[in-house]
Design a protein around this motif. Sequence first.
Motif, PDB file in Angstrom:
ATOM      1  N   THR A   1     -33.096  -1.502 -47.102  1.00  0.00           N
ATOM      2  CA  THR A   1     -32.293  -0.745 -47.105  1.00  0.00           C
ATOM      3  C   THR A   1     -31.159  -0.974 -46.208  1.00  0.00           C
ATOM      4  O   THR A   1     -30.031  -0.350 -46.221  1.00  0.00           O
ATOM      5  N   ARG A   2     -31.322  -2.289 -45.487  1.00  0.00           N
ATOM      6  CA  ARG A   2     -30.160  -2.615 -44.405  1.00  0.00           C
ATOM      7  C   ARG A   2     -29.051  -3.428 -45.426  1.00  0.00           C
ATOM      8  O   ARG A   2     -29.054  -4.731 -45.367  1.00  0.00           O
ATOM      9  N   ILE A   3     -28.306  -2.727 -46.253  1.00  0.00           N
ATOM     10  CA  ILE A   3     -27.462  -3.406 -47.219  1.00  0.00           C
ATOM     11  C   ILE A   3     -26.108  -3.637 -46.257  1.00  0.00           C
ATOM     12  O   ILE A   3     -25.700  -2.742 -45.663  1.00  0.00           O
ATOM     13  N   ALA A   4     -25.637  -4.943 -46.224  1.00  0.00           N
ATOM     14  CA  ALA A   4     -24.354  -4.953 -45.271  1.00  0.00           C
ATOM     15  C   ALA A   4     -23.219  -4.667 -46.301  1.00  0.00           C
ATOM     16  O   ALA A   4     -23.335  -4.549 -47.458  1.00  0.00           O
ATOM     17  N   ASN A   5     -22.161  -4.524 -45.429  1.00  0.00           N
ATOM     18  CA  ASN A   5     -20.933  -4.063 -46.127  1.00  0.00           C
ATOM     19  C   ASN A   5     -19.931  -5.273 -46.228  1.00  0.00           C
ATOM     20  O   ASN A   5     -20.071  -6.059 -45.564  1.00  0.00           O
ATOM     21  N   PRO A   6     -19.018  -5.142 -47.288  1.00  0.00           N
ATOM     22  CA  PRO A   6     -18.040  -6.109 -47.340  1.00  0.00           C
ATOM     23  C   PRO A   6     -17.259  -6.416 -46.061  1.00  0.00           C
ATOM     24  O   PRO A   6     -17.121  -5.502 -45.121  1.00  0.00           O
ATOM     25  N   TYR A   7     -16.685  -7.584 -45.884  1.00  0.00           N
ATOM     26  CA  TYR A   7     -15.998  -7.999 -44.612  1.00  0.00           C
ATOM     27  C   TYR A   7     -14.536  -8.465 -44.989  1.00  0.00           C
ATOM     28  O   TYR A   7     -14.463  -9.525 -45.605  1.00  0.00           O
TER      29      TYR A   7
ATOM     30  N   ILE B   1     -28.428  -8.565 -45.706  1.00  0.00           N
ATOM     31  CA  ILE B   1     -28.789  -7.607 -44.586  1.00  0.00           C
ATOM     32  C   ILE B   1     -27.843  -7.771 -43.470  1.00  0.00           C
ATOM     33  O   ILE B   1     -27.766  -6.955 -42.552  1.00  0.00           O
ATOM     34  N   PHE B   2     -27.150  -8.810 -43.407  1.00  0.00           N
ATOM     35  CA  PHE B   2     -26.246  -9.287 -42.212  1.00  0.00           C
ATOM     36  C   PHE B   2     -24.895 -10.072 -42.644  1.00  0.00           C
ATOM     37  O   PHE B   2     -25.389 -11.165 -43.468  1.00  0.00           O
ATOM     38  N   LEU B   3     -23.973  -9.658 -42.204  1.00  0.00           N
ATOM     39  CA  LEU B   3     -22.735 -10.517 -42.575  1.00  0.00           C
ATOM     40  C   LEU B   3     -21.644 -10.141 -41.435  1.00  0.00           C
ATOM     41  O   LEU B   3     -21.373  -9.152 -41.023  1.00  0.00           O
ATOM     42  N   ASN B   4     -21.209 -11.434 -40.838  1.00  0.00           N
ATOM     43  CA  ASN B   4     -20.452 -11.341 -39.862  1.00  0.00           C
ATOM     44  C   ASN B   4     -19.663 -12.990 -39.635  1.00  0.00           C
ATOM     45  O   ASN B   4     -20.264 -13.639 -40.120  1.00  0.00           O
ATOM     46  N   VAL B   5     -18.531 -12.808 -39.081  1.00  0.00           N
ATOM     47  CA  VAL B   5     -17.792 -13.688 -38.869  1.00  0.00           C
ATOM     48  C   VAL B   5     -17.591 -14.096 -37.077  1.00  0.00           C
ATOM     49  O   VAL B   5     -17.136 -13.328 -36.594  1.00  0.00           O
ATOM     50  N   VAL B   6     -18.290 -15.239 -36.998  1.00  0.00           N
ATOM     51  CA  VAL B   6     -18.532 -15.566 -35.498  1.00  0.00           C
ATOM     52  C   VAL B   6     -17.736 -16.904 -35.247  1.00  0.00           C
ATOM     53  O   VAL B   6     -18.128 -17.894 -35.551  1.00  0.00           O
ATOM     54  N   ASN B   7     -16.735 -16.802 -34.659  1.00  0.00           N
ATOM     55  CA  ASN B   7     -15.757 -17.898 -33.940  1.00  0.00           C
ATOM     56  C   ASN B   7     -15.402 -18.722 -35.280  1.00  0.00           C
ATOM     57  O   ASN B   7     -15.572 -19.979 -35.292  1.00  0.00           O
ATOM     58  N   ASP B   8     -14.998 -18.168 -36.248  1.00  0.00           N
ATOM     59  CA  ASP B   8     -14.340 -18.394 -37.449  1.00  0.00           C
ATOM     60  C   ASP B   8     -15.533 -19.103 -38.417  1.00  0.00           C
ATOM     61  O   ASP B   8     -15.317 -19.742 -39.324  1.00  0.00           O
ATOM     62  N   SER B   9     -16.840 -18.891 -38.060  1.00  0.00           N
ATOM     63  CA  SER B   9     -17.833 -19.033 -39.067  1.00  0.00           C
ATOM     64  C   SER B   9     -18.597 -18.063 -39.505  1.00  0.00           C
ATOM     65  O   SER B   9     -18.830 -16.928 -38.959  1.00  0.00           O
TER      66      SER B   9
ATOM     67  N   LYS C   1     -26.708  -1.617 -40.826  1.00  0.00           N
ATOM     68  CA  LYS C   1     -26.621  -2.217 -39.824  1.00  0.00           C
ATOM     69  C   LYS C   1     -25.470  -1.567 -39.249  1.00  0.00           C
ATOM     70  O   LYS C   1     -25.158  -1.945 -37.968  1.00  0.00           O
ATOM     71  N   ASP C   2     -24.416  -0.834 -39.828  1.00  0.00           N
ATOM     72  CA  ASP C   2     -23.320  -0.280 -39.026  1.00  0.00           C
ATOM     73  C   ASP C   2     -23.356   1.233 -38.797  1.00  0.00           C
ATOM     74  O   ASP C   2     -22.444   1.661 -38.067  1.00  0.00           O
ATOM     75  N   GLY C   3     -24.716   1.985 -38.922  1.00  0.00           N
ATOM     76  CA  GLY C   3     -24.705   3.198 -38.517  1.00  0.00           C
ATOM     77  C   GLY C   3     -25.794   3.895 -39.233  1.00  0.00           C
ATOM     78  O   GLY C   3     -26.713   3.254 -39.760  1.00  0.00           O
ATOM     79  N   ALA C   4     -25.809   5.164 -39.072  1.00  0.00           N
ATOM     80  CA  ALA C   4     -26.892   6.071 -39.520  1.00  0.00           C
ATOM     81  C   ALA C   4     -26.316   7.310 -39.653  1.00  0.00           C
ATOM     82  O   ALA C   4     -25.357   7.963 -39.485  1.00  0.00           O
ATOM     83  N   THR C   5     -27.167   8.190 -40.694  1.00  0.00           N
ATOM     84  CA  THR C   5     -26.930   9.536 -40.985  1.00  0.00           C
ATOM     85  C   THR C   5     -27.992  10.196 -40.392  1.00  0.00           C
ATOM     86  O   THR C   5     -29.154  10.046 -40.630  1.00  0.00           O
ATOM     87  N   LEU C   6     -27.717  11.433 -39.683  1.00  0.00           N
ATOM     88  CA  LEU C   6     -28.916  12.491 -39.196  1.00  0.00           C
ATOM     89  C   LEU C   6     -29.252  13.409 -40.317  1.00  0.00           C
ATOM     90  O   LEU C   6     -28.300  13.590 -41.167  1.00  0.00           O
TER      91      LEU C   6
END
Length: 324
Positions: free
Chosen positions: A148-154, A195-203, A48-53
């Motif tokens: 394969t879309r493993i989310a990263n720590p936040y 696969i998705f991890l984010n903080v949106v408006n403190d949630s 989710k954060d990028g790619a490798t060529l």
Amino acid sequence: MKYFLILLTSLLIFTGCSSKKYFEVDDTLGDYETNITSLDDNILSFNKDGATLENGEVITKRGVSDFKLPEGFEFINISDNIIISTNYLGKVLLNKSEIDFKTGVVAATLKNDILAIVFMDNSISLYNTKTKKILMKEYYSKSLANDTRIANPYFMGNLILFPTLDGKIIVVNARTNKVIRTIVVDADGKFNNIIFLNVVNDSLIAATTNKIVSVGAGAVNLKKYSIRDIISHDNDIYIATIDGQIIKTDISLNVQNRRKYKYAKFYALAYGNSLYALESQGYLINISNDFNTEKIYNFSFDQEDKVIAIGNTFYLNNEYFTVK
């Protein structure tokens, strides 16, 4: 009898193939007019954060970078202006600086001197890159199959959120390096890594391919969706589902709008001034912010291509374009 069975088998195969349905549009607005830029090579791997060529160059949230990884290493994340990569055999690079671990790393985020790590065996750790010491290590149930879309720590203020490979969010106090809470997003199924991890408006918003959870203001909301892709923009969450739906929710996962596209298979969602969805049969769908209208364009691409979207940009194998 033998020939009857062969004929019957052939009919069943033909019927199965001919009954397969695809998304179709009677009329489109023609080809989507945009400047398509070539990449220097094909996409080898992505999250989710990028790619490798294939040539070692990387794509990050900031776009295409001329930074080149050594052979055998793949991009994980970019944080604190440092590109994090791994060879999945225990070695991690922070730009060009190497760290050795005993277990392969699948996700990592850096803040100041603290590296938050998720390992292949579904253990998590905090590592001080300055003192070269492990500050915390916790083990969780092993996961044998992952998306394969493993989310990263936040990093969230004094908290560190670890997405595990078995469908949990582990909340760690950054001051004490202790686990203070476990949030179960998806305890079922094989492919239930976050696969998705984010903080949106403190949630806190987290998702697997099967479920999505919102944690905020003392409330926990959980919804089941078969997710093809998920993104956030401002205070809204957008979900593309396997059954061809595009759903817009608020941060509490209350559905604000939805549109259904029969038999559609969405590859990725991107957001320019409004939402765009790339569909497998060669269509680019642009949905208005109020979800009342849509524009459907022709946009052909090879279904075998590796496709990701980051922000307002789609990357397709060896080229990319930005939506308006």
